[in-house]
Write a protein that holds these residues in place. Structure first.
Motif, PDB file in Angstrom:
ATOM      1  N   CYS A  76       0.820  -1.213   0.000  1.00  0.00           N
ATOM      2  CA  CYS A  76       0.000   0.000   0.000  1.00  0.00           C
ATOM      3  C   CYS A  76       0.853   1.261   0.000  1.00  0.00           C
ATOM      4  O   CYS A  76       0.527   2.234  -0.688  1.00  0.00           O
ATOM      5  N   VAL A  77       1.946   1.261   0.736  1.00  0.00           N
ATOM      6  CA  VAL A  77       2.850   2.415   0.716  1.00  0.00           C
ATOM      7  C   VAL A  77       3.341   2.640  -0.709  1.00  0.00           C
ATOM      8  O   VAL A  77       3.288   3.759  -1.230  1.00  0.00           O
ATOM      9  N   ASP A  78       3.797   1.571  -1.355  1.00  0.00           N
ATOM     10  CA  ASP A  78       4.301   1.684  -2.734  1.00  0.00           C
ATOM     11  C   ASP A  78       3.225   2.162  -3.702  1.00  0.00           C
ATOM     12  O   ASP A  78       3.525   2.848  -4.681  1.00  0.00           O
ATOM     13  N   ALA A  79       1.955   1.797  -3.435  1.00  0.00           N
ATOM     14  CA  ALA A  79       0.855   2.157  -4.335  1.00  0.00           C
ATOM     15  C   ALA A  79       0.212   3.498  -3.993  1.00  0.00           C
ATOM     16  O   ALA A  79      -0.720   3.930  -4.664  1.00  0.00           O
ATOM     17  N   GLY A  80       0.683   4.153  -2.942  1.00  0.00           N
ATOM     18  CA  GLY A  80       0.106   5.437  -2.550  1.00  0.00           C
ATOM     19  C   GLY A  80      -1.231   5.315  -1.845  1.00  0.00           C
ATOM     20  O   GLY A  80      -2.002   6.268  -1.792  1.00  0.00           O
ATOM     21  N   VAL A  81      -1.510   4.141  -1.287  1.00  0.00           N
ATOM     22  CA  VAL A  81      -2.752   3.908  -0.546  1.00  0.00           C
ATOM     23  C   VAL A  81      -2.461   4.119   0.932  1.00  0.00           C
ATOM     24  O   VAL A  81      -1.570   3.469   1.489  1.00  0.00           O
ATOM     25  N   VAL A  82      -3.201   5.019   1.564  1.00  0.00           N
ATOM     26  CA  VAL A  82      -2.986   5.318   2.977  1.00  0.00           C
ATOM     27  C   VAL A  82      -3.984   4.501   3.803  1.00  0.00           C
ATOM     28  O   VAL A  82      -5.177   4.788   3.820  1.00  0.00           O
ATOM     29  N   VAL A  83      -3.474   3.489   4.475  1.00  0.00           N
ATOM     30  CA  VAL A  83      -4.287   2.628   5.336  1.00  0.00           C
ATOM     31  C   VAL A  83      -4.236   3.196   6.747  1.00  0.00           C
ATOM     32  O   VAL A  83      -3.154   3.487   7.267  1.00  0.00           O
ATOM     33  N   THR A  84      -5.396   3.355   7.365  1.00  0.00           N
ATOM     34  CA  THR A  84      -5.434   3.865   8.743  1.00  0.00           C
ATOM     35  C   THR A  84      -5.900   2.808   9.737  1.00  0.00           C
ATOM     36  O   THR A  84      -5.680   2.969  10.935  1.00  0.00           O
ATOM     37  N   GLN A  85      -6.527   1.748   9.258  1.00  0.00           N
ATOM     38  CA  GLN A  85      -6.942   0.642  10.141  1.00  0.00           C
ATOM     39  C   GLN A  85      -6.874  -0.669   9.365  1.00  0.00           C
ATOM     40  O   GLN A  85      -7.174  -0.698   8.163  1.00  0.00           O
ATOM     41  N   TYR A  86      -6.505  -1.736  10.088  1.00  0.00           N
ATOM     42  CA  TYR A  86      -6.450  -3.070   9.485  1.00  0.00           C
ATOM     43  C   TYR A  86      -6.772  -4.069  10.581  1.00  0.00           C
ATOM     44  O   TYR A  86      -6.133  -4.084  11.624  1.00  0.00           O
ATOM     45  N   LEU A  87      -7.775  -4.880  10.349  1.00  0.00           N
ATOM     46  CA  LEU A  87      -8.177  -5.926  11.288  1.00  0.00           C
ATOM     47  C   LEU A  87      -8.498  -7.152  10.463  1.00  0.00           C
ATOM     48  O   LEU A  87      -9.129  -7.046   9.413  1.00  0.00           O
ATOM     49  N   ASP A  88      -8.053  -8.314  10.905  1.00  0.00           N
ATOM     50  CA  ASP A  88      -8.325  -9.544  10.156  1.00  0.00           C
ATOM     51  C   ASP A  88      -8.852 -10.605  11.106  1.00  0.00           C
ATOM     52  O   ASP A  88      -8.386 -10.724  12.242  1.00  0.00           O
ATOM     53  N   ARG A  89      -9.821 -11.360  10.628  1.00  0.00           N
ATOM     54  CA  ARG A  89     -10.364 -12.506  11.357  1.00  0.00           C
ATOM     55  C   ARG A  89     -10.265 -13.723  10.438  1.00  0.00           C
ATOM     56  O   ARG A  89     -11.258 -14.151   9.837  1.00  0.00           O
ATOM     57  N   PRO A  90      -9.058 -14.283  10.301  1.00  0.00           N
ATOM     58  CA  PRO A  90      -8.859 -15.382   9.352  1.00  0.00           C
ATOM     59  C   PRO A  90      -9.553 -16.664   9.820  1.00  0.00           C
ATOM     60  O   PRO A  90      -9.769 -16.872  11.010  1.00  0.00           O
ATOM     61  N   THR A  91      -9.872 -17.504   8.845  1.00  0.00           N
ATOM     62  CA  THR A  91     -10.442 -18.814   9.126  1.00  0.00           C
ATOM     63  C   THR A  91      -9.636 -19.855   8.370  1.00  0.00           C
ATOM     64  O   THR A  91      -9.126 -19.587   7.272  1.00  0.00           O
ATOM     65  N   GLY A  92      -9.525 -21.034   8.946  1.00  0.00           N
ATOM     66  CA  GLY A  92      -8.791 -22.112   8.299  1.00  0.00           C
ATOM     67  C   GLY A  92      -9.580 -23.399   8.340  1.00  0.00           C
ATOM     68  O   GLY A  92     -10.307 -23.654   9.294  1.00  0.00           O
ATOM     69  N   SER A  93      -9.430 -24.199   7.302  1.00  0.00           N
ATOM     70  CA  SER A  93     -10.077 -25.506   7.234  1.00  0.00           C
ATOM     71  C   SER A  93      -9.010 -26.583   7.215  1.00  0.00           C
ATOM     72  O   SER A  93      -8.064 -26.522   6.427  1.00  0.00           O
ATOM     73  N   MET A  94      -9.176 -27.562   8.099  1.00  0.00           N
ATOM     74  CA  MET A  94      -8.238 -28.667   8.184  1.00  0.00           C
ATOM     75  C   MET A  94      -9.016 -29.965   8.090  1.00  0.00           C
ATOM     76  O   MET A  94     -10.085 -30.101   8.674  1.00  0.00           O
ATOM     77  N   LYS A  95      -8.489 -30.907   7.349  1.00  0.00           N
ATOM     78  CA  LYS A  95      -9.124 -32.209   7.179  1.00  0.00           C
ATOM     79  C   LYS A  95      -8.233 -33.261   7.819  1.00  0.00           C
ATOM     80  O   LYS A  95      -7.022 -33.280   7.590  1.00  0.00           O
ATOM     81  N   THR A  96      -8.831 -34.124   8.626  1.00  0.00           N
ATOM     82  CA  THR A  96      -8.081 -35.232   9.209  1.00  0.00           C
ATOM     83  C   THR A  96      -8.523 -36.538   8.545  1.00  0.00           C
ATOM     84  O   THR A  96      -9.656 -36.667   8.094  1.00  0.00           O
ATOM     85  N   GLU A  97      -7.606 -37.474   8.503  1.00  0.00           N
ATOM     86  CA  GLU A  97      -7.850 -38.780   7.879  1.00  0.00           C
ATOM     87  C   GLU A  97      -7.986 -39.851   8.962  1.00  0.00           C
ATOM     88  O   GLU A  97      -7.597 -39.639  10.120  1.00  0.00           O
ATOM     89  N   ALA A  98      -8.512 -40.994   8.581  1.00  0.00           N
ATOM     90  CA  ALA A  98      -8.727 -42.104   9.514  1.00  0.00           C
ATOM     91  C   ALA A  98      -7.420 -42.585  10.141  1.00  0.00           C
ATOM     92  O   ALA A  98      -7.411 -43.059  11.281  1.00  0.00           O
ATOM     93  N   ASP A  99      -6.298 -42.434   9.441  1.00  0.00           N
ATOM     94  CA  ASP A  99      -5.016 -42.892   9.985  1.00  0.00           C
ATOM     95  C   ASP A  99      -4.382 -41.900  10.956  1.00  0.00           C
ATOM     96  O   ASP A  99      -3.283 -42.121  11.443  1.00  0.00           O
ATOM     97  N   GLY A 100      -5.078 -40.787  11.222  1.00  0.00           N
ATOM     98  CA  GLY A 100      -4.567 -39.788  12.157  1.00  0.00           C
ATOM     99  C   GLY A 100      -3.819 -38.642  11.504  1.00  0.00           C
ATOM    100  O   GLY A 100      -3.493 -37.661  12.156  1.00  0.00           O
TER     101      GLY A 100
END
Length: 155
Positions: A76-100
């Motif tokens: 954003c600095v390089d692109a001339g975009v002035v960010v004043t706030q940033y908040l993230d609530r990431p989510t992840g998906s994990m799959k488990t198999e029968a063998d553990g």
């Protein structure tokens, strides 16, 4: 250029019997590195861990979100975009198999970003592609990392 990182992971969950049984030990541990405070870790509660401590899956998610944010702010600095706030609530998906075994199948970052002017919103949105290309952690995983940003200008 090569960068090296070191830390120490110490298992603290021996209840006196070691690993004589699957349920006879705790998954608690500490993570230490020079500088930052000690991090208390465990397994996910599903895997008999302590829910009051960070688990590896959460830390992977945090690493991806942190790396993207830092790359994004730089772009954003390089692109001339002035960010004043940033908040993230990431989510992840994990799959488990029968063998553990198991693996992450996808992570979705949900950054909520405020920029100083409406004219910056499109460039702020485009900056996510470049940030993803620069993110060391996203470049190191073998699953998809998507971005669903919400961007607005400050009132």
């Amino acid at each position: 250029m090569e960068h090296r990182y070191t830390l120490t992971v110490t298992w603290t969950g021996n209840t006196g019997e070691g690993t004589s049984t699957y349920r006879g030990y705790k998954r608690t541990h500490t993570v230490e590195a020079e500088g930052p405070p000690e991090l208390l870790g465990s397994a996910d509660r599903t895997f008999h861990g302590d829910r009051e401590r960070w688990n590896p899956e959460q830390l992977l998610l945090a690493s991806l979100a942190q790396c993207h944010m830092l790359s994004y702010l730089h772009v954003c600095v390089d692109a001339g975009v002035v960010v004043t706030q940033y908040l993230d609530r990431p989510t992840g998906s994990m799959k488990t198999e029968a063998d553990g075994s198991g693996r992450f199948t996808e992570v979705v970052l949900h950054p909520e970003i405020v920029v100083t002017d409406d004219s910056m919103i499109e460039a702020a949105r485009d900056a996510h592609r470049r940030a993803n290309a620069l993110c060391f952690i996203a470049n190191s995983v073998n699953f998809r990392v998507r971005h669903e940003p919400a961007i607005r200008a400050s009132a």
